[in-house]
Design a protein around this motif. Structure first.
Motif, PDB file in Angstrom:
ATOM      1  N   GLU A   1      -7.960  13.757   4.668  1.00 51.30           N
ATOM      2  CA  GLU A   1      -7.607  12.454   5.253  1.00 51.30           C
ATOM      3  C   GLU A   1      -6.217  12.505   5.872  1.00 51.30           C
ATOM      4  O   GLU A   1      -5.997  11.994   6.972  1.00 51.30           O
ATOM      5  CB  GLU A   1      -7.656  11.357   4.187  1.00 51.30           C
ATOM      6  N   ASN A   2      -5.278  13.148   5.175  1.00 45.69           N
ATOM      7  CA  ASN A   2      -3.930  13.312   5.723  1.00 45.69           C
ATOM      8  C   ASN A   2      -3.947  14.083   7.035  1.00 45.69           C
ATOM      9  O   ASN A   2      -3.117  13.855   7.913  1.00 45.69           O
ATOM     10  CB  ASN A   2      -3.018  14.034   4.732  1.00 45.69           C
ATOM     11  N   GLN A   3      -4.886  15.021   7.151  1.00 44.50           N
ATOM     12  CA  GLN A   3      -5.016  15.789   8.397  1.00 44.50           C
ATOM     13  C   GLN A   3      -5.687  14.961   9.491  1.00 44.50           C
ATOM     14  O   GLN A   3      -5.867  15.435  10.603  1.00 44.50           O
ATOM     15  CB  GLN A   3      -5.864  17.058   8.160  1.00 44.50           C
TER      16      GLN A   3
ATOM     17  N   GLU B   1       0.227  18.423  -3.363  1.00 44.84           N
ATOM     18  CA  GLU B   1       1.189  19.171  -2.557  1.00 44.84           C
ATOM     19  C   GLU B   1       0.725  20.619  -2.367  1.00 44.84           C
ATOM     20  O   GLU B   1       0.774  21.174  -1.273  1.00 44.84           O
ATOM     21  CB  GLU B   1       2.566  19.146  -3.236  1.00 44.84           C
TER      22      GLU B   1
ATOM     23  N   GLU C   1      -2.067  20.794   0.092  1.00 47.53           N
ATOM     24  CA  GLU C   1      -1.580  20.664   1.472  1.00 47.53           C
ATOM     25  C   GLU C   1      -1.090  22.008   1.994  1.00 47.53           C
ATOM     26  O   GLU C   1      -1.360  22.384   3.133  1.00 47.53           O
ATOM     27  CB  GLU C   1      -0.446  19.617   1.535  1.00 47.53           C
TER      28      GLU C   1
ATOM     29  N   LYS D   1      -3.334  10.925  -5.071  1.00 46.60           N
ATOM     30  CA  LYS D   1      -2.526  10.540  -3.901  1.00 46.60           C
ATOM     31  C   LYS D   1      -1.088  10.213  -4.267  1.00 46.60           C
ATOM     32  O   LYS D   1      -0.199  10.311  -3.417  1.00 46.60           O
ATOM     33  CB  LYS D   1      -3.173   9.348  -3.182  1.00 46.60           C
TER      34      LYS D   1
ATOM     35  N   ALA E   1      -8.177  14.039  -0.137  1.00 45.53           N
ATOM     36  CA  ALA E   1      -6.926  13.372   0.232  1.00 45.53           C
ATOM     37  C   ALA E   1      -6.208  14.175   1.317  1.00 45.53           C
ATOM     38  O   ALA E   1      -5.675  13.619   2.281  1.00 45.53           O
ATOM     39  CB  ALA E   1      -6.036  13.205  -0.999  1.00 45.53           C
ATOM     40  N   ASN E   2      -6.193  15.495   1.173  1.00 45.63           N
ATOM     41  CA  ASN E   2      -5.550  16.352   2.160  1.00 45.63           C
ATOM     42  C   ASN E   2      -6.249  16.261   3.517  1.00 45.63           C
ATOM     43  O   ASN E   2      -5.607  16.190   4.558  1.00 45.63           O
ATOM     44  CB  ASN E   2      -5.542  17.800   1.678  1.00 45.63           C
TER      45      ASN E   2
END
Lengths: 551, 321, 137
Positions: free
Chosen positions: A175-177, A139, A142, A526, A172-173
């Motif tokens: 990939e989220n983007q 978090e 992010e 994640k 992970a961040n």
């Protein structure tokens, strides 16, 4: 009269005109203690072979630079190390720096994050957000990169013990983007050997630490091919008090150790070596630093080819980031530090660095204010666009002094490599306390020289004023710690705690075995397992490192 | 009874720390304090751990403490580091490796410098052992650097002596100083994961066997202190040696020898102090040294004269007429 | 006899998570060269460990090296613990990255007795330590 005779005559002529006061001779030494002659001339570079020892930029042994076009093709990356408070605070600062023309990001983490503790751990009391940004979970990551396009900006993260964890959070961040890992560029410092030697922010013992590092090499080779998996560092070794030659030798020795570890782990050298990068200091002795960088490139290229059998050119090219020397800055008359930093930046550029961080003037006193960091950034910009030094590549090549000193430093580094080999390699030498002792001795002698006035530092032991200059300093609001702790609590109650527990159990099992840990760390990250929880799980299996009592 | 001694016997840590300081600094109350403490000593089992610098003694002690505490015993550690002969100061850093145990109430760690004693163990160290003994520690571990005479000193002080070696690498066991083979009750080969460990173990075992039949054949234990390998076995050997000493009355012998030495030392110390006190008051030493240097006198006659002058032989003289 | 035997004992401690020990090690050496016994704790000490070490080693002075900015939490905590274990008067000197404002507060509140910052000369620090201990004795 032949050329040689004329040369001798002129040399003797010059010698007779120069007063030789033996005491004066002693004063002319580099910061590292090397004697510097009054003049260098052709005989000093008699054995220099252009094609063998220098070559052109982008050509083995890359003494003149690793890219054929260097700054003519692309300027060095202006990458100011930054981070403080919580992710919101740092995100603001990153966006400010990018707006001001910085071309890459570099994250400074706070001590709890560096040491693997969550912000709510009792050991974190008073330390949250002070030396860097507090990152407890995905978090926070992010929030840290909110609004920053990670496919356009590369990020360097100064993290070592828990590097794998922070890296996974970054991945992970991204990939989220919506960014493919294959396109993602950046660096993690991930250099545990220098932690044992100098920076001392270790967590696990050497063996499991090396395993984590080779796991990172392997995972990156397959999935994140543009990522620099390690930034083999001399900066901290220098900051701890070493000489320039020690910085050069110990850093490269660490590099060789990582190469050997990768090979031992079954990887082909050319699959991971291209992504090894370096991180050097830039201290005040202008020419010594330039020669250090050139010697580094040559040594690395030769060893990679001749000893480790590298075939891919990229494995032989030493790419590096530089930071100007924090330990050269003074608390007295901090504005003088702007000048010091400028000179140090210049030597890094003349030495061919790929990216550069310039210190702010107030860094001896606190983390930099916005004003101070802007001046530091402007310093690089003035250098790049006004001074003309980027117009031609490796302009000091061929200088009698520079080539002689480059060769000398290479020689002395080789001596160190031999001694380290005799001790049984880098790990054995660390166990022995060899590096730590060399560094401690150098630091002590330097301090004594400064205290005695033999080594002059303007404003400190020379040209001093009794009034202390006041400049505005950055203050970290203690409320940051409270906010961070509350947010972490909230996260822990929101998330799927069963999934977290499962992922940590999986992690422990993999740690006890030999499978690659990165996928398991990614899973844990994640589901919002916190950094402290992941580190604690690994500590259960790996144990903790304890330092040696050596002086 | 001095308040500090009362507090010590009641288990007060500050009193223990203060007493060691007063004794080490030769405070004027020192002899009284030691007198009051002495009756309460003799309970603790004293182990000396010695070996070359870098052998890993501190990390070994750190691991041993885990074993000791797991068995419910308390321990006092005295970590001795060399005092600089030039400045008289010292950096006492052995504690670094044991700091995890600092907050354990059952463990007390004190660092001491050799402070000019020629061997490795100053008298102050031996007296500090008495303090920790009276303090109630079941075990007292003295960790010293094995240089010069210190190995021999350790034997005089400890019930059990453990000598820590590391794999000889290129050199062989012959380089181990003479005297070490005789004093060790237990040999430890630490860093046993390094090459040469097995060979070192074999060589030592051979040398021990060559020494002929002895009541206690020192075991040779291999350890890797950084990860704890071999430490439970070391602890077991230490307990076995202790059992051997108590079982065979050897312990009583060893301790009586120690007491005899302590007594002798104390007497000699008092005699020396008194003599020099008197000499300083009555004689011009410097002019005597001058004369002897010029060969106008010799040191042998001069010494005798000196003692006569301070009436050392007083009684006899009178009687002799 | 007593004067020869006595040594000044100083604790040099690194509380908190900060890993920079260059200064602490230099000070330790300098104090040793000045004839003092220096107990060095090593890195990453909790305030409790620092206080307990001071107690067991019965030091004449406690020196803290803090370069992480956490001094306003660590120093008062250590002072409190030292008081609780019966060493309220042991001098506490602090060295590190400490802004003047914080330095004044620490001394004003009685948490620290003296504060040193980068640029303070080594022999000045050593002298201050020596003088303070000798005054107290």
């Amino acid at each position: 009269m032949g050329e040689k005779e004329q040369f001798e005559e002129m040399l003797n002529n010059w010698r007779s005109q120069v007063e030789k006061d033996p005491l004066e001779e002693k004063k002319h030494r580099t910061i590292s203690g090397k004697e510097v002659k009054a003049i260098y001339s052709p005989p000093d570079v008699e054995n220099l072979d252009y094609c063998k020892d220098l070559a052109f930029p982008g050509q083995y042994p890359y003494t003149r630079g690793v890219q054929p076009d260097m700054y003519r093709g692309r300027l060095w990356t202006m990458r100011q190390f930054s981070g403080f408070g919580d992710a919101y605070d740092s995100n603001r600062r990153y966006r400010y720096l990018l707006d001001q023309g910085q071309t890459g990001l570099s994250v400074a983490f706070d001590m709890p994050t560096i040491m693997g503790y969550d912000s709510d751990h009792e050991r974190s009391l008073g330390e949250v957000g002070r030396c860097g940004v507090a990152i407890d979970s995905l978090e926070d990551m992010e929030i840290l990169f909110d609004g920053i396009p990670l496919d356009q900006v590369t990020t360097s993260m100064t993290i070592n013990g828990p590097a794998a964890i922070l890296w996974c959070m970054y991945l992970a961040n991204a990939e989220n983007q919506g960014i493919s890992l294959r396109a993602l560029g950046g660096t993690i410092q991930n250099d545990i050997l220098k932690e044992y030697i100098a920076q001392k922010s270790w967590i696990f013992p050497p063996e499991p630490s090396m395993r984590l590092i080779t796991d990172i090499f392997a995972f990156a080779a397959d999935y994140v091919p543009r990522w620099n998996t390690i930034s083999i560092s001399g900066y901290h070794i220098r900051e701890a008090g070493s000489t320039a030659v020690q910085e050069l030798a110990f850093t490269l020795a660490d590099g060789f150790a990582y190469v050997e570890a990768g090979i031992k782990a079954g990887l082909d050298v050319d699959t991971f070596a291209p992504r090894l990068s370096f991180f050097f200091n830039s201290h005040m002795d202008f020419f010594e630093e330039i020669c250090k960088y050139r010697a580094a490139r040559r040594i690395w290229a030769r060893r990679m080819k001749e000893r480790y059998g590298a075939k891919d050119e990229r494995s032989m090219k030493l790419r590096f980031h530089t930071q100007t020397a924090g330990c050269s800055l003074t608390a007295q008359e901090p504005e003088n530090n702007i000048v010091r930093t400028a000179l140090e930046a210049l030597s890094a550029v003349l030495g061919g660095t790929q990216s550069l961080h310039t210190n702010s003037m107030d860094e001896v006193l606190a983390l930099p204010t916005e004003k101070a960091v802007k001046i530091a950034l402007r310093t690089q910009q003035v250098l790049a666009h006004e001074s003309g030094v980027a117009n031609t590549i490796d302009p000091l090549a061929g200088s009698y002094f520079v080539e002689e000193l480059t060769g000398k430093m290479e020689e002395e580094a080789e001596n160190y490599f031999q001694r380290i080999d005799q001790l049984g390699g880098v790990m054995a030498a660390i166990e022995n306390g060899f590096f730590q002792q060399e560094i401690a001795d150098a630091a002590y002698h330097y301090q004594q020289a400064v205290d005695r006035g033999d080594r002059i530092i303007v404003g400190v032991n020379c040209f001093t004023e009794s009034e202390s200059m006041q400049i505005e300093l950055l203050k970290i609001d203690p409320i940051v710690e409270n906010k961070q702790v509350s947010r972490l609590k909230a996260l822990k109650s929101r998330r799927d705690n069963e999934a977290v527990a499962r992922s940590l159990e999986q992690l422990r099992r993999t740690a006890a075995g030999s499978d690659n840990l990165i996928p398991k760390i990614l899973n844990a990250v994640k589901v919002y397992a916190s950094e402290g929880e992941i580190v604690a799980a690994l500590k259960d299996v790996f144990g903790e490192y304890k330092e040696k009592p050596l002086f | 009874m001095h308040q500090l001694v009362k507090d010590l016997l009641a288990g007060n840590k500050r009193a223990a720390a203060r007493l060691i300081s007063l004794i080490e600094n030769e405070d004027s109350q020192k002899r009284d304090l030691l007198r009051q403490i002495y009756p309460h000593t003799g309970k603790a089992f004293v182990v000396g751990i010695t070996g070359a610098p870098g052998a890993g003694k501190s990390s070994l002690v750190d691991r041993l403490l885990q074993q000791i505490r797991a068995d419910g015993l308390t321990a006092g550690i005295i970590a001795v580091d060399p005092t600089s002969p030039f400045s008289g100061g010292a950096i006492l850093g052995d504690r670094i490796r044991m700091q995890d145990h600092t907050l354990d109430g059952g463990i007390f760690i004190r660092s001491m410098g050799t402070r000019g004693s020629l061997g490795g163990l100053s008298r102050a160290t031996r007296e500090a052992i008495q303090v920790l003994d009276a303090f109630g520690k079941d075990m007292i571990i003295v960790e010293t650097v094995g240089v010069g005479q210190s190995e021999v000193d350790i034997v005089k002080t400890a019930d059990s002596t453990v000598v820590v070696l590391t794999p000889a690498g290129g050199d062989s066991v012959q380089t181990i100083k003479a005297g070490i083979m005789e004093i060790a009750d237990i040999f430890v080969i630490n860093k046993a994961d390094l090459p040469g460990a097995e060979r070192t173990e074999t060589e030592i075992s051979m040398m021990l066997d060559m020494g002929g039949e002895k009541a206690w054949r020192p075991p040779v234990v291999s350890t890797v202190s950084v990860n704890g390998d071999g430490v439970p076995l070391l602890w077991k050997s230490m307990q076995e040696h202790r059992d051997y000493l108590t079982g065979s009355e050897r312990l009583i012998e060893v301790r009586q020898q120690r007491v005899r030495r302590e007594l002798t030392e104390q007497v000699e110390y008092l005699v020396k102090s008194k003599i020099w006190e008197d000499v300083r008051d009555t004689i011009e030493l410097d002019s005597l040294v001058e004369k002897i240097s010029q060969r106008k006198e010799d040191p042998y006659s001069a010494a005798g004269d000196l003692l006569k002058k301070i009436n050392f032989y007083g009684k006899q003289q009178k009687e002799g007429g | 006899m007593q004067a020869e035997a006595r040594r000044l004992r100083v604790l040099v401690a690194k509380p908190g998570l900060d890993g920079h020990d260059r200064g602490a090690r230099i000070i330790a050496r300098a104090l040793r060269d000045a004839g003092m016994e220096v107990v060095y704790t090593g890195l990453h000490q909790t305030p409790e460990q620092v206080a307990e070490t001071a107690l067991q080693e019965d030091v004449n002075l406690v020196g803290l090296s803090i370069l992480s900015g956490a001094h306003m939490t660590l120093v008062p905590k250590i002072r409190e613990l030292l008081t609780n274990i019966g060493m309220p008067d042991v001098p506490l000197f602090v060295g590190g990255i400490i802004p003047e404002e914080d330095s004044e507060k620490m001394i004003g509140e009685g948490w620290a007795d003296q504060v040193f910052t980068p640029g303070d000369k080594l022999d000045k620090i050593v002298d201050s330590i020596k003088k303070r201990i000798e005054n107290d004795l």
